[in-house]
Every structure is written in C-alpha cells, then in structure tokens.
Write a protein that holds these residues in place. Structure first.
Motif, PDB file in Angstrom:
ATOM      1  N   ALA A 101       0.740  -1.087   0.196  1.00 15.71           N
ATOM      2  CA  ALA A 101       0.019   0.026   0.053  1.00 15.71           C
ATOM      3  C   ALA A 101       1.019   1.092   0.122  1.00 15.71           C
ATOM      4  CB  ALA A 101      -0.979  -0.315   1.215  1.00 15.71           C
ATOM      5  N   TYR A 157       0.707   5.581   0.179  1.00 15.69           N
ATOM      6  CA  TYR A 157      -0.071   6.875   0.517  1.00 15.69           C
ATOM      7  C   TYR A 157       0.053   8.259  -0.056  1.00 15.69           C
ATOM      8  CZ  TYR A 157      -3.421   9.588   2.542  1.00 15.69           C
ATOM      9  OH  TYR A 157      -4.771  10.274   3.352  1.00 15.69           O
ATOM     10  N   LYS A 178      -6.872  11.255  -4.525  1.00 15.22           N
ATOM     11  CA  LYS A 178      -7.443   9.062  -4.433  1.00 15.22           C
ATOM     12  C   LYS A 178      -6.111   9.167  -3.487  1.00 15.22           C
ATOM     13  CE  LYS A 178     -11.336   8.373  -7.014  1.00 15.22           C
ATOM     14  NZ  LYS A 178     -12.414   7.608  -8.205  1.00 15.22           N
ATOM     15  N   LEU A 186      -4.774   7.030  -1.368  1.00 14.15           N
ATOM     16  CA  LEU A 186      -4.070   5.780  -0.945  1.00 14.15           C
ATOM     17  C   LEU A 186      -4.276   4.888  -2.740  1.00 14.15           C
ATOM     18  CD1 LEU A 186      -3.794   3.159   0.775  1.00 14.15           C
ATOM     19  CD2 LEU A 186      -6.286   3.263   0.636  1.00 14.15           C
ATOM     20  N   ARG A 187      -2.901   3.757  -2.786  1.00 14.67           N
ATOM     21  CA  ARG A 187      -2.916   3.082  -4.033  1.00 14.67           C
ATOM     22  C   ARG A 187      -2.600   1.406  -3.185  1.00 14.67           C
ATOM     23  NH1 ARG A 187       1.136   4.597  -8.745  1.00 14.67           N
ATOM     24  NH2 ARG A 187       2.549   5.562  -7.006  1.00 14.67           N
ATOM     25  N   CYS A 188      -3.191   0.350  -3.375  1.00 19.30           N
ATOM     26  CA  CYS A 188      -2.697  -1.079  -2.899  1.00 19.30           C
ATOM     27  C   CYS A 188      -3.065  -1.661  -3.836  1.00 19.30           C
ATOM     28  CB  CYS A 188      -3.229  -0.847  -1.605  1.00 19.30           C
ATOM     29  SG  CYS A 188      -5.021  -1.084  -1.348  1.00 19.30           S
ATOM     30  N   ILE A 235     -11.093   6.455   3.755  1.00 22.63           N
ATOM     31  CA  ILE A 235     -10.009   6.992   2.652  1.00 22.63           C
ATOM     32  C   ILE A 235     -10.155   6.760   1.565  1.00 22.63           C
ATOM     33  CG2 ILE A 235      -7.777   5.964   2.008  1.00 22.63           C
ATOM     34  CD1 ILE A 235      -7.289   4.080   4.843  1.00 22.63           C
ATOM     35  N   SER A 245      -9.637   5.845  -2.330  1.00 22.60           N
ATOM     36  CA  SER A 245      -8.703   5.117  -2.832  1.00 22.60           C
ATOM     37  C   SER A 245      -8.634   4.733  -5.343  1.00 22.60           C
ATOM     38  CB  SER A 245      -8.103   3.492  -2.463  1.00 22.60           C
ATOM     39  OG  SER A 245      -7.119   2.389  -2.789  1.00 22.60           O
ATOM     40  N   GLU A 246      -7.772   5.062  -4.900  1.00 21.84           N
ATOM     41  CA  GLU A 246      -7.464   4.766  -7.040  1.00 21.84           C
ATOM     42  C   GLU A 246      -7.689   3.076  -6.931  1.00 21.84           C
ATOM     43  OE1 GLU A 246      -3.411   5.068  -8.684  1.00 21.84           O
ATOM     44  OE2 GLU A 246      -4.040   7.509  -8.439  1.00 21.84           O
ATOM     45  N   THR A 247      -8.265   2.251  -6.287  1.00 22.44           N
ATOM     46  CA  THR A 247      -8.086   0.974  -5.932  1.00 22.44           C
ATOM     47  C   THR A 247      -9.145   0.439  -4.990  1.00 22.44           C
ATOM     48  OG1 THR A 247      -5.789   0.576  -6.077  1.00 22.44           O
ATOM     49  CG2 THR A 247      -6.683  -1.386  -5.876  1.00 22.44           C
ATOM     50  N   LEU A 252     -11.922  -0.430  -2.571  1.00 21.95           N
ATOM     51  CA  LEU A 252     -11.716  -0.848  -1.505  1.00 21.95           C
ATOM     52  C   LEU A 252     -13.035  -1.939  -1.380  1.00 21.95           C
ATOM     53  CD1 LEU A 252     -10.130   1.505   0.666  1.00 21.95           C
ATOM     54  CD2 LEU A 252      -9.017  -0.138  -0.323  1.00 21.95           C
ATOM     55  N   ILE A 278      -2.678  -1.109   4.545  1.00 18.93           N
ATOM     56  CA  ILE A 278      -2.856   0.158   4.483  1.00 18.93           C
ATOM     57  C   ILE A 278      -2.838   1.076   6.196  1.00 18.93           C
ATOM     58  CG2 ILE A 278      -5.246   0.866   4.390  1.00 18.93           C
ATOM     59  CD1 ILE A 278      -6.112  -0.599   2.272  1.00 18.93           C
TER      60      ILE A 278
END
Length: 283
Positions: free
Chosen positions: A4, A6, A12, A14-16, A256, A258-260, A262, A274
């Motif tokens: 993950a 940030y 956005k 967060l990417r994970c 959060i 997030s690009e991904t 969740l 995360i």
C-alpha cells in the motif's frame, strides 16, 4: 503479502494491491509492483506477521528510560525460544490507569535479528528502504482512529490463522491478545458456525470481562470488526447473538479515498498494509 502507498498530494491518495506468491524467499512480485507504482527509493514500514515476533506483557524495570531497552532484554530473555543476543526489541507502555495503581506495565515486541535482516534484504532488493518494523496490534489502533470514536471499544482484527482482540479507549491500548481463527471460520459459507465460533466468542467475552473487572474500567459496549466483511456472515451473526455489545464494521472505503476500489476482499488482504501506509494521527 500486500503493498500500500499513500500520497496525500493526490485526490485519491491510496494505492494498494495484493501480491500473490510474494515471500521473503520470492521477491519478484514485490519488485514488479514497485516498478509498476514508481516506488523506487521509497521508505517502507513493514507490518510483521504474528508468527515472526513475540509480544510480551511485563512489569517495567525500575531504570531510567535510557537504560530501559537493555533492562528489558534481560527481563524477557527467559521467555523466548531463541537467544536474546540475536534479537531486535522495542516496547510501548500501557496507560497509567491500566492496572489500578499497580506496577507500571509494558508490552515488549521481540523479533529474531535474522528475520529482520531477511525483511530488510527483500525491501532493499526491490529498490526501497526499510524505515520501520510494525506490529498488527498497533495497526489496529491506527485503523480505529479512522472512525473518530473515542468510546471504549473492543477491536477485532479478523484474519487467519490468528485474529487479534484489542481493548482501546481514547486512542490508548489497554489489552491485546491473539486468538485462533481458522480461515474457514471467516467464510461467508461457514457451516456449523455456532459450535465452531464458540471459542472466538468466549475469547472476546473474556477480554471484555477482564477490561472491566481487572483493569477497572467501565463496561465496554462496542465491538469494532475489521476489515469489512462480505455481508452478514455466519460469524457476524454469532457475534451479534452472543455478545451484549454494539457491533460495528469498519469499511475502509468510507474513510479513505483510494485509486483501487476497496472491496471487502482487498480490505481483508491489505488491511495491515493500508494501516501502515496511513499518516499517523496524534491521539
């Protein structure tokens, strides 16, 4: 394993992603993810697996803070299955009101130096730099801070093969314990759930009772379950039925950006990663 990242500068941040088959002896999935996300040179906070460390509750030695680490090495050396001379150690205090004026208590986390070295080698080999080794017990507190609730809460971190139960109030950890939770117990299709969940229910109730009777705090009436479960699972039904608490689920997607997406599955896979990536919040 999950990765993950940030970046608060992004809309956005967060990417994970889940890294299938990535292990200490198989770094290729991590190398590929680092290249894909452009994380070469990044600092890494690594969350240890419960099997890789010991967390011990001990009475604090009567020494100055500068001497505490050395004193604790002596105190815990006979509690370990490996030589303390080949160990990395850190500690954190319980709140002053955790033991009704009795001896000052500390949690001590201990990991073998060889495990720490293997983690650092993996991180360095993927083009990043190891900044910190973290433990899941403290990551649960960081996740709980997302909801902004300060009331006493039993936080249940569901994972396999061991889940965590932590008693938290006003951002401070009062008690934590590991409990067995076979992966099949967490399944949306779990069968014979009443019998198979009885041990977990009992462990949670014992933690609630200990918090009230031994630590001397008011009754805890909230149970925060994380990560978010895929609907009303059989296990959640058993927890609601058997425990006299308000059951709340933590959906990271509500807190959060997030690009991904969740999804419940990704939250279950990447929950600790995360938490480690999030900016620290002062309690």
């Amino acid at each position: 394993m999950a990765l993950a990242h940030y970046d608060r500068r992004k809309p956005k941040p967060l990417r994970c992603q889940q890294l299938d088959d990535c292990r200490l002896d198989n770094p290729e999935p991590l190398k590929a993810a680092v290249a894909q996300l452009g994380l070469n040179g990044a600092s890494v906070s690594w969350v240890l697996s419960p099997k890789d460390y010991n967390l011990l509750l001990v009475e604090a030695p009567a020494v100055d803070e500068a001497e505490m680490a050395d004193a604790l090495r002596w105190r815990v050396k006979d509690m370990l299955s490996f030589d303390i001379e080949h160990a990395v150690l850190d500690f954190f205090e319980l709140p002053e009101d955790a033991y009704r004026g009795r001896s000052r208590m500390l949690y001590v986390a201990v990991i073998q130096q060889s495990v720490s070295d293997r983690i650092e080698s993996l991180v360095n080999g993927a083009g990043m730099a190891l900044k910190a080794l973290l433990i899941p017990e403290l990551m649960l507190i960081r996740l709980k801070q997302l909801e902004g609730e300060t009331l006493a809460t039993a936080v249940l971190g569901l994972q396999s093969p061991h889940s965590l139960i932590s008693m938290v109030s006003e951002g401070s950890l009062y008690l934590t314990r590991q409990v067995d939770s076979d992966v099949s117990l967490l399944s949306p299709d779990a069968v014979e759930i009443e019998t198979r969940a009885s041990g977990l229910v009992l462990d949670i109730q014992r933690s609630l009772d200990y918090y009230e009777s031994q630590i001397g705090k008011p009754p805890c009436l909230r149970l925060l379950v994380c990560p978010q479960q895929p609907g009303e699972t059989p296990l959640l039904g058993q927890l609601r039925y058997n425990l006299a608490v308000e059951l709340v689920q933590l959906d990271l997607g509500e807190h959060i950006d997030s690009e991904t997406p969740l999804t419940p599955l990704l939250q279950s896979q990447a929950m600790m990663a995360i938490a480690a990536a999030l900016p620290e919040v002062e309690s």
